[in-house]
Design an enzyme around this catalytic site. Structure first.
Site, PDB file in Angstrom:
ATOM      1  N   SER A 165       0.830  -1.209   0.075  1.00  0.00           N
ATOM      2  CA  SER A 165      -0.057  -0.132  -0.091  1.00  0.00           C
ATOM      3  C   SER A 165       0.796   1.347   0.151  1.00  0.00           C
ATOM      4  CB  SER A 165      -0.903  -0.156   1.172  1.00  0.00           C
ATOM      5  OG  SER A 165      -2.086   0.883   0.934  1.00  0.00           O
ATOM      6  N   ASP A 194       9.928   5.797 -10.250  1.00  0.00           N
ATOM      7  CA  ASP A 194       9.516   6.692 -11.285  1.00  0.00           C
ATOM      8  C   ASP A 194      10.351   7.953 -11.337  1.00  0.00           C
ATOM      9  OD1 ASP A 194       7.606   4.562 -12.116  1.00  0.00           O
ATOM     10  OD2 ASP A 194       5.791   5.402 -10.843  1.00  0.00           O
ATOM     11  N   LYS A 211      -0.758  -4.271  -3.171  1.00  0.00           N
ATOM     12  CA  LYS A 211      -1.969  -3.858  -2.922  1.00  0.00           C
ATOM     13  C   LYS A 211      -2.103  -2.387  -3.535  1.00  0.00           C
ATOM     14  CE  LYS A 211      -4.844  -2.080   1.130  1.00  0.00           C
ATOM     15  NZ  LYS A 211      -4.731  -0.795   0.608  1.00  0.00           N
TER      16      LYS A 211
END
Length: 725
Positions: free
Chosen positions: A472, A483, A497
């Site tokens: 999460s 990224d 998740k």
């Protein structure tokens, strides 16, 4: 996560600290419930079937009702060791009543099934205790199948007798191998089984209601959950990293609540009277309040009596640990306070990593973050000292900068997530403004959540350590670092998740101040990385991978049949601080060369492979000679490893002399068990050290090769993302 070895209720019954159930034939304990089950059930049904609230609303049709029934049945007897096939057949007519029961807020069918479960549990445990009168034959070539999740239901009592015979035999053998004599084994196991039955019998109507309603919420998605007022209070306490009470961790043992640990800085610690191991036998309110005898009470009932608003008094009647269970009762009055659970927050340490090719050693700072915690209420009140994962990490980063640390490893292993806001704000400590995560709401609208604060807390070398237990919010942060090209991501592929939950207070729909309905943790959105990819199912894949410690088929989002599928949306424009791809091959080679000579890393791999091999068998030998040989092999292995550590001057394992004592958690000496738990935190951690070594390698490669540094870190001269100096 799939259930292994024991069913849920059995697992609850054997859990020691702050558990759901209690031991012993308890005296009459106040059982009046303020929980309005009928209204709570109707509210939950309305929210889960309404697209304005639920991300994936679902009609409670026949298929859904059947899933709820099956999930509730699995909650009661997930390992299929209590019910008979005839019992399952007798439940068939109840399936048709599931949907109406939830809509109307009725629990009669759930209670009917639970009543039979209690009856079967009493029969099975009576049989287990009867088996203790004899002594098993450990020369036979038998195996105990401890994972019966997919097994057929027992056809008759004889089948169940055989299942329990082997279960008892395994319990006996563990204690026998630990050196316990037969009479001690009989006494220990008889008490264990009696405690289990008493624990089941003490489950209240509210507990059964919550189990049944959570079978419904779990049919919607695996992260939607109903919480009773009491469980909601515990959840909020865990997220806020604080409690209002005396500042002590409690555990039930032998009908009595025992102090397991005194929390530093709390009222109990400041007073100094109570000590670990002391038994609490009575609780009163205020200095002059009458003391209620709490022997035999459920631990959560005792905790509810001890907790209270700051600056109020609680009177505790206790027996000092040194005086034994029959010692003199003493009394202490403590002023309650809000206690910060700092031991459960972010922690730091520094590792010294030898430089490659004659370089000076590097100092790598490590921050271990167990959760993305936040005191929601404290933040709403704008309290100056509210608990926040981001605040704590920022403080540690400031300390690292003052110490001239060369790089930072943020350890998110087994960090199951927490506050979405904290994940965004923590990312902002390492990037200078920009998008962090995309959130797609139930209506399809996509909102980009960004860090809007200028400046960074740490612009130097960074690595993020993850494993299958990182979920999460951990995946949001690790994905953003990847990224942006802000840091190396090292370890295992994460949990997978990719959904967002919100807490809805069901009492918001009533005018009274009383807490009656509980709270619903509801999936309201799906998050996506700024690259557009979802972490759902696939997780975050590390740049440098360590061997998987657990199989993806056994643990992770992919094990949930009703989890949302993976998908992707459009990428959101963002800056690129770096691109570590040109480094990865060489870093991987250095990593493999190093771990091939790293004893601790090699031992960890051996242990993982052994564990996974054993787990795949889903059974264990009941032959004493075989088990003794395996035990001796493992003990010899531990001793040999410890001796090699001594010879090579390596960090010693404080638990190297530990072996299976055959006991459950609440059968051990509580103070010694707590000390053992603390010692486990100081065990050698080859994965953390190797992560620091990989980061050190990257630092050296970029410092020594300007062309490579220009390719990897095009913004190096700009400040943020500054790895080379």
């Amino acid at each position: 996560m799939k259930t292994k070895a024991i069913p849920l209720l059995l697992a609850l019954a054997l859990t020691a600290p702050v558990a759901l159930i209690a031991q012993a034939d308890a005296p009459a304990v106040p059982t009046a419930s303020s929980l309005d089950r009928t209204t709570a059930s109707r509210l939950v049904y309305g929210l889960l079937s309404d697209s304005r609230y639920a991300y994936r609303p679902r009609a409670l049709d026949v298929e859904a009702a059947n899933q709820v029934f099956d999930k509730y049945l699995k909650t009661l007897d997930g390992n299929r060791q209590f019910f008979l096939q005839a019992d399952i057949d007798s439940f068939a007519p109840l399936r048709a009543d599931v949907a109406n029961a939830i809509r109307a807020g009725r629990t009669d069918m759930a209670e009917q099934m639970f009543t039979l479960y209690k009856q079967r549990a009493a029969e099975r445990i009576a049989h287990a205790r009867e088996l203790l009168k004899g002594e098993p034959d450990f020369t036979l070539a038998e195996r105990y199948d401890y994972d019966r999740e997919e097994a057929a239901w027992a056809a008759d009592r004889a089948d169940l007798d055989e299942i329990w015979r082997k279960s008892v035999k395994n319990d006996w053998l563990r204690l026998r191998l630990a050196g316990k004599p037969a009479e001690d084994i009989r006494s220990t196991l008889d008490k264990r089984y009696a405690t289990l039955l008493k624990s089941i019998n003490e489950l209240k109507g509210d507990d059964v209601f919550a189990l049944f309603l959570n079978a419904y919420t779990d049919s919607i998605d695996p992260h939607t959950e109903y919480m009773t007022p009491r469980s909601a209070e515990n959840f909020n306490q865990a997220m806020s990293l604080s409690l209002e009470g005396i500042g002590a961790q409690l555990q039930r043992q032998d009908d009595v609540v025992v102090i397991r640990e005194i929390i530093p800085g709390g009222p109990a610690a400041l007073d100094g009277t109570l000590q670990p191991g002391d038994r609490i036998v009575g609780v009163g309110q205020g200095r002059g309040g009458a003391v209620e005898d709490v022997i035999g009470w459920r631990i959560d009932d005792v905790v509810a009596k001890i907790r209270g608003k700051p600056d109020t008094q609680v009177k505790l009647e206790y027996i000092p640990a040194a005086d034994g269970i029959n010692g003199k009762h003493r009394t202490v009055v403590l002023d309650r306070a809000k206690v910060r659970l700092s031991e459960q927050g972010a922690k730091s340490e520094t590792l010294l990593i030898p430089g490659a090719d004659g370089e000076a050693e590097r100092r790598i700072g490590v921050i271990k973050l167990p959760a993305f915690y936040q005191d929601f209420e404290g933040r709403r009140r704008n309290a100056a000292d509210y608990a926040s994962a981001t605040r704590d990490v920022a403080r540690l980063l400031t300390q690292f900068k003052s110490e001239g640390i060369d790089g930072v490893v943020l350890d998110l292993r087994n960090n199951g997530g927490g506050s979405l806001d904290e994940a965004i704000e923590l990312t902002g400590l390492f990037i200078d403004q920009g998008p962090v995560v995309q959130v797609r709401e139930s209506g399809g609208r996509v909102v980009v959540n960004s860090d809007r604060k200028s400046g960074v807390a740490w612009d130097g070398p960074l690595a993020v350590l993850i494993n299958r237990g990182s979920a999460s919010a951990s995946e949001i942060f690790a994905g953003a670092m990847q990224d942006y090209g802000r840091g190396l991501v090292i370890g295992e592929t994460t949990f997978g998740k990719g959904t967002v939950q919100n807490i809805i207070d069901l009492d918001r729909w009533q005018r009274e101040e009383a807490v009656q309905y509980g709270q619903l943790k509801l999936t309201i959105a799906q998050f996506f990385r700024i690259s557009g990819s979802s972490t759902q199912h696939k997780g975050v894949v590390p740049d440098i991978a360590f061997p998987a410690s657990v199989d993806a088929s056994e643990f992770g989002e992919s094990t949930y049949k009703n989890a949302l599928p993976w998908t992707r949306i459009a990428e959101v424009p963002h800056e690129q601080y770096g691109d570590f791809q040109p480094l990865l091959a060489q870093l991987g080679q250095r990593h493999q060369q190093r771990v091939s000579q790293d004893l601790e890393f090699g031992w960890w791999k051996e242990d993982v492979e052994h564990y996974r091999s054993e787990a795949e068998r889903k059974s264990i030998s009941l032959n004493e000679a075989e088990r003794q040989a395996e035990r001796e092999r493992l003990e010899a292995q531990r001793k040999q490893r410890q001796e090699m550590r001594r010879e090579l001057g390596l960090q010693l394992d404080p638990l190297a002399e530990e072996s299976d004592d055959g006991l459950t958690g609440n059968e051990r000496d509580i103070v010694a068990d707590a000390a053992r738990e603390k010692a486990a935190e100081k065990r050698p951690d080859p994965l953390l050290r190797e992560s620091a070594a990989i980061l050190s390698d990257a630092i050296g490669m970029l410092q020594n090769d300007r062309q490579l540094s220009a390719r990897v870190l095009p913004r190096a001269a700009g400040g943020s993302g500054r790895w080379s100096h």
